[in-house]
Design an enzyme around this catalytic site. Structure first.
Site, short mmCIF file in Angstrom:
data_model
loop_
_atom_site.label_atom_id
_atom_site.label_comp_id
_atom_site.label_asym_id
_atom_site.label_seq_id
_atom_site.Cartn_x
_atom_site.Cartn_y
_atom_site.Cartn_z
N CYS A 149 35.30 28.64 30.43
CA CYS A 149 35.09 28.85 29.00
C CYS A 149 35.04 30.34 28.67
CB CYS A 149 33.77 28.22 28.58
SG CYS A 149 33.71 26.44 28.79
N CYS A 174 29.80 24.74 37.62
CA CYS A 174 29.48 24.05 36.37
C CYS A 174 28.69 22.78 36.63
CB CYS A 174 30.74 23.74 35.58
SG CYS A 174 31.85 22.54 36.34
S1 SF4 Z 1 27.79 26.97 29.92
FE1 SF4 Z 1 29.44 25.75 30.85
S2 SF4 Z 1 30.26 24.42 29.24
FE2 SF4 Z 1 28.96 25.95 28.26
S3 SF4 Z 1 30.36 27.54 27.60
FE3 SF4 Z 1 29.63 28.13 29.64
S4 SF4 Z 1 31.07 27.25 31.15
FE4 SF4 Z 1 31.44 26.27 29.13
#
Ligand code: SF4
Length: 178
Positions: A149, A174
């Protein structure tokens, strides 16, 4: 490899709604290049809904919770019709992934997980890309080596390929592969 092998295996990606424009462009490029439909698995909550339920910028306060909502649970939903899935996980991506096996049981998802590239090096991946004209994320040409992301991806801080992920947090995964 799935297309070249003639396997009719659905291809899915987890669309968190927070990916780079280059990543969304790659998905379209892959669909055109191979003549397939890439299934987009979306989170149950839109970003405005998540902000309302969890508070704004959850990724800055509790990235584990954010990843659970936007990646871990969506993959759970995506895997419901299937008994197994195939991932591009490799041993050389990080210390945490160094014991990746070709065939594993995922306790988290209660399904078989296959990692056919487990023993490939990054160079072997590039050799395959170049040999078979595989589309790839243009951000890789800008120095990125692991791309998630936008809020949680930076240029790698060290030689470690995933050192640009969740910078400032102890977090390294993640959660879908834990
Ligand atoms: S915490 Fe995880 S899902 Fe949320 S923006 Fe960051 S990588 Fe993406």
């Amino acid at each position: 490899m799935v297309v070249r092998g003639g396997f009719s295996i659905p291809v899915t990606f987890l669309d968190t709604d927070l990916l780079f424009p280059e990543t969304y462009a790659l998905v379209e490029q892959v669909e055109q290049h191979y003549g397939i439909i890439v299934q987009r698995q979306r989170p149950a909550l839109s970003m405005p809904e998540q902000d309302q339920q969890e508070g704004p910028a959850l990724y800055e306060r509790n990235p584990d919770r954010c990843c659970t909502l936007r990646k871990v649970l969506p993959l759970h939903d995506a895997l419901q019709p299937y008994q197994a899935w195939i991932t591009g996980l490799r041993r050389d991506q990080s210390e945490q992934r160094s014991d990746t096996h070709l065939l594993q049981w995922s306790n988290r998802y209660q399904r078989v997980k296959l990692a056919p590239l487990a023993f490939w090096s990054e160079q072997q991946v590039w050799d395959y890309i170049n040999r078979h004209d595989v589309p790839y994320n243009s951000l890789l040409g800008q120095g990125y080596r692991s791309i998630g992301c936008t809020h949680c991806t930076s240029l790698p801080a060290t030689d470690a390929p995933r050192s640009g992920r969740w910078v400032g947090f102890a977090k390294t995964e993640c959660g879908i592969h834990l």
